[in-house]
Scaffold this active site. Structure first.
Site, PDB file in Angstrom:
ATOM      1  N   ARG A 254       0.814  -1.230   0.000  1.00 17.02           N
ATOM      2  CA  ARG A 254       0.000   0.000   0.000  1.00 17.02           C
ATOM      3  C   ARG A 254       0.841   1.272   0.000  1.00 17.02           C
ATOM      4  O   ARG A 254       0.339   2.358  -0.288  1.00 17.02           O
ATOM      5  CB  ARG A 254      -0.945  -0.004   1.208  1.00 17.02           C
ATOM      6  CG  ARG A 254      -2.190  -0.856   0.980  1.00 17.02           C
ATOM      7  CD  ARG A 254      -3.233  -0.562   2.019  1.00 17.02           C
ATOM      8  NE  ARG A 254      -3.007  -1.310   3.241  1.00 17.02           N
ATOM      9  CZ  ARG A 254      -3.660  -1.094   4.386  1.00 17.02           C
ATOM     10  NH1 ARG A 254      -4.543  -0.111   4.459  1.00 17.02           N
ATOM     11  NH2 ARG A 254      -3.405  -1.822   5.449  1.00 17.02           N
TER      12      ARG A 254
ATOM     13  N   ARG B 252      28.150  23.445   1.328  1.00 17.16           N
ATOM     14  CA  ARG B 252      28.216  22.048   0.955  1.00 17.16           C
ATOM     15  C   ARG B 252      29.175  21.297   1.887  1.00 17.16           C
ATOM     16  O   ARG B 252      29.848  21.917   2.719  1.00 17.16           O
ATOM     17  CB  ARG B 252      28.630  21.941  -0.511  1.00 17.16           C
ATOM     18  CG  ARG B 252      27.565  22.469  -1.467  1.00 17.16           C
ATOM     19  CD  ARG B 252      28.105  22.712  -2.859  1.00 17.16           C
ATOM     20  NE  ARG B 252      28.644  21.496  -3.457  1.00 17.16           N
ATOM     21  CZ  ARG B 252      29.328  21.482  -4.598  1.00 17.16           C
ATOM     22  NH1 ARG B 252      29.574  22.627  -5.239  1.00 17.16           N
ATOM     23  NH2 ARG B 252      29.782  20.341  -5.079  1.00 17.16           N
TER      24      ARG B 252
ATOM     25  N   ALA C 112      40.980  44.733  -7.598  1.00 14.29           N
ATOM     26  CA  ALA C 112      39.708  44.364  -8.215  1.00 14.29           C
ATOM     27  C   ALA C 112      39.958  43.766  -9.592  1.00 14.29           C
ATOM     28  O   ALA C 112      40.812  44.215 -10.349  1.00 14.29           O
ATOM     29  CB  ALA C 112      38.806  45.591  -8.325  1.00 14.29           C
TER      30      ALA C 112
END
Length: 474
Positions: free
Chosen positions: A16, A336, A426
């Site tokens: 079931r 992670r 940068a």
């Protein structure tokens, strides 16, 4: 407690559930259903626990032994039925003469306290069989417990065989039993499969014991959930909600604030300290532990993750990670496996980490992917930084020292090291090691081609805006 052995029935296919997963292995609060039953059985400190398996035999046996290595595995043969399953469970404890507790691998909310009460009643009254019952608001489909005028057990009658008066009885058989071992063996030896289903039923043992003059009693559980079996996914969800509510209440009583229990899910093996706050929409799974004073959520999922004292973990998805004391993660952070955020560290907005270790006070505030990386203490990784850790064949490691300041939009091409106290400009692509205290920059000359838009994009909004600006400048 008297001498006890436990037989857990887990041989059925559970059709079931409509699932490729055997029914006893469906998860509930971080454990398979059968693991809950085995854990409860272990609390009785029995001489032996036997799990009877058949459907997906190897898969079931492996799962049972993973959660309870001391359990004996018995294989049910081609003869179907619960009576046959118990009979073969008895074969695994040949010579045992105490009390045999029979449990089902799909009844996960049975508790040790209820079983101890059942065993004590069995022992004190000299019963050959004592079964657990419960009073249900809707007993439809379940076997009823028929008692006489004095309240003594008379028989179990199945729904299909019950009279109208018997169907009105709300006390049902819970399918959990304590047998005298000798009486059980004798009764099972006389039971066959001459019935519509061709099965050897355990309930027929009650008839045999009664016919031989043995004493039978039924004890009603104070908690009807103790006999709640799982036959389909509807019942699984009902049990999950009930167990989760109990887990949350237990932690609330221990000093944890759960702002919205309805949207909070906590697995049974999770550990929480005092003054932890769990905000709405949070799920704590597996062996997650959260130390005192930490705040989890909203909208956070932690799997097998350790969170330190007073940390703030907001809108974070973390698996097999460590978040240190007073560290912060999120919102919208993805940690992670093997991510370690040191004390006071930070994993900020839209940051993904994997196999990355950040020292105390180090930060990755925005829009970055940091994989296979070690960062020392007190360093700051600029917005938009990417660790290029995979060359198409192998993964390589990036090492960033302590008190490093890296500029925005950097790419670290591993394997590469950035020394203590170094800076990067940068837009820098770091392809070779940077010595301590150095400034690493990759600068190309900027060229402005005057009039390019008007010449190449005439009539566009940009061209019109440029022309207007030129006119205004004149």
């Amino acid at each position: 407690m008297p001498s006890i052995a436990v037989i857990v029935l887990a041989a059925g296919a559970g059709t079931r559930m409509k699932s490729r997963t055997p029914k006893p292995l469906h998860p509930l609060a971080g454990r398979p259903l059968i693991a809950h039953v085995l854990s409860t059985a272990g609390e009785l400190h029995p001489e032996a626990i036997v799990a009877v398996v058949r459907h997906e035999r190897d898969r079931m046996a492996e799962a049972v032994l993973e959660h309870a290595p001391h359990v004996r595995i018995a294989d049910q043969d081609e003869i179907p039925g619960t009576g046959r399953a118990v009979e073969q469970g008895l074969d695994a404890i040949a010579g045992f003469e105490g009390h045999v507790v029979v449990l089902s691998g799909d009844v996960p909310l049975i508790d040790a306290g209820t079983l101890r009460t059942l065993i004590e009643r069995h022992e004190s009254h000299g019963n050959q069989l004592t079964l657990l019952s419960a009073h249900l608001g809707d007993p439809t489909g379940l076997g009823r417990i028929v008692r006489d005028g004095s309240g003594a057990f008379v028989r179990i009658v199945e729904q299909k065989d019950a009279s109208d008066d018997e169907r009105a009885i709300d006390e049902v058989n819970g399918g959990i039993y304590v047998f005298d071992a000798a009486a059980l063996r004798a009764a099972l030896a006389t039971i066959g499969t001459d019935n519509a289903q061709g099965e050897k039923y355990l309930t027929d043992a009650a008839l045999r014991i009664q016919a031989s003059g043995g004493r039978i009693d039924a004890v009603a559980a104070t908690d009807p959930w103790a006999i709640h079996g799982i036959n389909d996914r509807i019942q699984l969800a009902e049990a999950a909600h009930e167990l989760n509510a109990r887990i949350i209440r237990r932690w609330q009583a221990a000093g944890v604030t759960v702002v919205d229990p309805a949207s909070t899910w906590i697995d049974v093996d999770v550990s929480l300290g005092e003054d932890v706050t769990i905000l709405p929409g949070s799920q704590l799974h597996g062996a997650t532990s959260v130390a005192a004073g930490a705040t989890i959520g909203p909208d956070t999922t932690l799997v097998d993750t350790e969170v330190g004292e007073d940390a703030v973990v907001k809108r974070t998805d973390a698996t097999l990670s460590v978040i240190g004391a007073r560290a912060t993660t999120g919102p919208w952070a993805y940690l992670r496996p093997n991510t370690i955020v040191g004390e006071g560290g930070k994993i900020g907005t839209f940051v993904e980490t994997k196999n990355a270790q950040l020292g105390a006070g180090s930060k990755v505030p925005h829009l970055s992917y940091i994989g296979d990386t070690t960062v020392g203490e007190g360093s700051n990784i600029g917005a938009g930084t990417i660790t290029a850790n995979y060359d198409g064949v192998a993964k390589h490691r990036t090492t960033v020292g302590s008190h490093v300041r890296t500029g925005s939009h950097n790419v670290f091409v591993a394997p590469v090291e950035i020394g203590d106290g170094a800076y990067t400009g940068a837009g820098t692509v770091v392809r070779k090691h940077v010595e301590p205290g150095a400034l690493a920059i990759t600068v190309a000359p900027q060229r402005n081609r005057t009039g390019w838009v008007e010449a190449n994009r005439p009539g566009t909004a940009a061209a019109k805006a440029a022309a207007a600006a030129e006119e205004q400048a004149e």
